[in-house]
Design a protein around this motif. Structure first.
Motif, PDB file in Angstrom:
ATOM      1  N   ILE A  88      16.606  66.137  -3.296  1.00 55.81           N
ATOM      2  CA  ILE A  88      15.594  65.243  -2.736  1.00 55.81           C
ATOM      3  C   ILE A  88      14.715  64.769  -3.886  1.00 55.81           C
ATOM      4  N   HIS A  89      14.828  63.495  -4.219  1.00 56.93           N
ATOM      5  CA  HIS A  89      14.037  62.899  -5.292  1.00 56.93           C
ATOM      6  C   HIS A  89      12.609  62.689  -4.794  1.00 56.93           C
ATOM      7  N   ASN A  90      11.680  62.611  -5.703  1.00 54.68           N
ATOM      8  CA  ASN A  90      10.280  62.410  -5.306  1.00 54.68           C
ATOM      9  C   ASN A  90       9.963  60.931  -5.089  1.00 54.68           C
ATOM     10  N   LYS A  91      10.962  60.142  -4.706  1.00 49.71           N
ATOM     11  CA  LYS A  91      10.842  58.692  -4.470  1.00 49.71           C
ATOM     12  C   LYS A  91       9.587  58.345  -3.677  1.00 49.71           C
ATOM     13  N   GLY A  92       8.721  57.597  -4.278  1.00 57.17           N
ATOM     14  CA  GLY A  92       7.535  57.104  -3.590  1.00 57.17           C
ATOM     15  C   GLY A  92       6.412  58.105  -3.443  1.00 57.17           C
ATOM     16  N   SER A  93       6.615  59.325  -3.905  1.00 53.34           N
ATOM     17  CA  SER A  93       5.576  60.347  -3.736  1.00 53.34           C
ATOM     18  C   SER A  93       4.294  60.004  -4.494  1.00 53.34           C
ATOM     19  N   TYR A  94       4.439  59.375  -5.654  1.00 51.05           N
ATOM     20  CA  TYR A  94       3.283  59.082  -6.473  1.00 51.05           C
ATOM     21  C   TYR A  94       2.698  57.702  -6.200  1.00 51.05           C
ATOM     22  N   HIS A  95       3.463  56.876  -5.481  1.00 51.20           N
ATOM     23  CA  HIS A  95       3.012  55.526  -5.142  1.00 51.20           C
ATOM     24  C   HIS A  95       3.305  55.258  -3.668  1.00 51.20           C
ATOM     25  N   PRO A  96       2.616  55.994  -2.791  1.00 50.27           N
ATOM     26  CA  PRO A  96       2.922  55.822  -1.366  1.00 50.27           C
ATOM     27  C   PRO A  96       2.543  54.437  -0.856  1.00 50.27           C
ATOM     28  N   ASN A  97       3.463  53.866  -0.123  1.00 45.72           N
ATOM     29  CA  ASN A  97       3.205  52.639   0.606  1.00 45.72           C
ATOM     30  C   ASN A  97       4.176  52.640   1.785  1.00 45.72           C
ATOM     31  N   ARG A  98       4.024  51.736   2.699  1.00 47.79           N
ATOM     32  CA  ARG A  98       4.832  51.730   3.916  1.00 47.79           C
ATOM     33  C   ARG A  98       6.332  51.676   3.609  1.00 47.79           C
ATOM     34  N   ASP A  99       6.719  50.829   2.664  1.00 45.53           N
ATOM     35  CA  ASP A  99       8.140  50.701   2.335  1.00 45.53           C
ATOM     36  C   ASP A  99       8.716  52.003   1.782  1.00 45.53           C
ATOM     37  N   ASN A 100       8.017  52.626   0.835  1.00 44.64           N
ATOM     38  CA  ASN A 100       8.492  53.895   0.270  1.00 44.64           C
ATOM     39  C   ASN A 100       8.537  54.996   1.322  1.00 44.64           C
ATOM     40  N   ILE A 101       7.535  55.051   2.167  1.00 46.41           N
ATOM     41  CA  ILE A 101       7.497  56.085   3.214  1.00 46.41           C
ATOM     42  C   ILE A 101       8.668  55.906   4.167  1.00 46.41           C
ATOM     43  N   ASN A 102       8.938  54.678   4.594  1.00 47.58           N
ATOM     44  CA  ASN A 102      10.075  54.429   5.499  1.00 47.58           C
ATOM     45  C   ASN A 102      11.408  54.730   4.829  1.00 47.58           C
ATOM     46  N   TRP A 103      11.584  54.279   3.591  1.00 49.83           N
ATOM     47  CA  TRP A 103      12.831  54.494   2.852  1.00 49.83           C
ATOM     48  C   TRP A 103      13.065  55.990   2.668  1.00 49.83           C
ATOM     49  N   ARG A 104      12.024  56.715   2.272  1.00 44.91           N
ATOM     50  CA  ARG A 104      12.125  58.168   2.074  1.00 44.91           C
ATOM     51  C   ARG A 104      12.484  58.859   3.395  1.00 44.91           C
ATOM     52  N   LYS A 105      11.870  58.439   4.492  1.00 49.03           N
ATOM     53  CA  LYS A 105      12.150  59.039   5.803  1.00 49.03           C
ATOM     54  C   LYS A 105      13.617  58.849   6.188  1.00 49.03           C
ATOM     55  N   HIS A 106      14.149  57.645   6.001  1.00 47.87           N
ATOM     56  CA  HIS A 106      15.549  57.377   6.347  1.00 47.87           C
ATOM     57  C   HIS A 106      16.505  58.189   5.473  1.00 47.87           C
ATOM     58  N   MET A 107      16.219  58.261   4.180  1.00 44.51           N
ATOM     59  CA  MET A 107      17.088  59.029   3.283  1.00 44.51           C
ATOM     60  C   MET A 107      17.040  60.512   3.630  1.00 44.51           C
ATOM     61  N   LEU A 108      15.859  61.038   3.909  1.00 47.27           N
ATOM     62  CA  LEU A 108      15.708  62.450   4.259  1.00 47.27           C
ATOM     63  C   LEU A 108      16.400  62.769   5.578  1.00 47.27           C
ATOM     64  N   ASN A 109      16.228  61.912   6.576  1.00 44.07           N
ATOM     65  CA  ASN A 109      16.907  62.125   7.859  1.00 44.07           C
ATOM     66  C   ASN A 109      18.420  62.134   7.685  1.00 44.07           C
ATOM     67  N   ALA A 110      18.935  61.281   6.808  1.00 44.40           N
ATOM     68  CA  ALA A 110      20.381  61.215   6.592  1.00 44.40           C
ATOM     69  C   ALA A 110      20.915  62.496   5.968  1.00 44.40           C
ATOM     70  N   ILE A 111      20.284  62.978   4.897  1.00 43.42           N
ATOM     71  CA  ILE A 111      20.846  64.142   4.198  1.00 43.42           C
ATOM     72  C   ILE A 111      20.617  65.453   4.947  1.00 43.42           C
ATOM     73  N   LEU A 112      19.666  65.461   5.881  1.00 42.69           N
ATOM     74  CA  LEU A 112      19.425  66.673   6.662  1.00 42.69           C
ATOM     75  C   LEU A 112      20.071  66.615   8.043  1.00 42.69           C
ATOM     76  N   HIS A 113      20.786  65.538   8.333  1.00 41.06           N
ATOM     77  CA  HIS A 113      21.484  65.407   9.607  1.00 41.06           C
ATOM     78  C   HIS A 113      22.629  66.430   9.651  1.00 41.06           C
ATOM     79  N   PRO A 114      22.898  67.034  10.821  1.00 40.88           N
ATOM     80  CA  PRO A 114      23.988  68.017  10.916  1.00 40.88           C
ATOM     81  C   PRO A 114      25.339  67.500  10.415  1.00 40.88           C
ATOM     82  N   ASP A 115      25.646  66.212  10.620  1.00 44.74           N
ATOM     83  CA  ASP A 115      26.915  65.665  10.135  1.00 44.74           C
ATOM     84  C   ASP A 115      26.964  65.597   8.615  1.00 44.74           C
TER      85      ASP A 115
END
Length: 86
Positions: free
Chosen positions: A3-30
């Motif tokens: 899990i990269h720290n993408k957007g952690s140091y420069h939070p904005n709506r786009d980074n937060i949404n992108w990070r959420k989608h990437m995190l949901n994907a890699i933690l999905h049971p499939d």
């Protein structure tokens, strides 16, 4: 999982949404336990085999057998140049 720290140091709506989608994907049971673990040993939201072999955003999950087969950086660079020159 990586899990990269993408957007952690420069939070904005786009980074937060992108990070959420990437995190949901890699933690999905499939992704954590793929239905076909023989052919699928690395998983992420998006995979690009062109220009370089990478997951945009640098979020991915894999099993240990995949990590053990990764090329060293020097050999990876040579292989990438060979692939791109074809």
């Amino acid at each position: 999982s990586y899990i990269h720290n993408k957007g952690s140091y420069h939070p904005n709506r786009d980074n937060i949404n992108w990070r959420k989608h990437m995190l949901n994907a890699i933690l999905h049971p499939d992704c954590l336990s793929p239905p076909d673990g023989i052919q699928c040993d690395v998983c992420g939201l998006h995979f690009y085999p062109i220009w370089s072999i990478f997951f945009p955003g640098n979020f991915w999950t894999s099993d240990c057998s995949y990590i053990q087969r990764l090329l060293t950086t020097m050999y990876y660079q040579r292989q990438l140049e060979e692939i791109n020159n074809k």
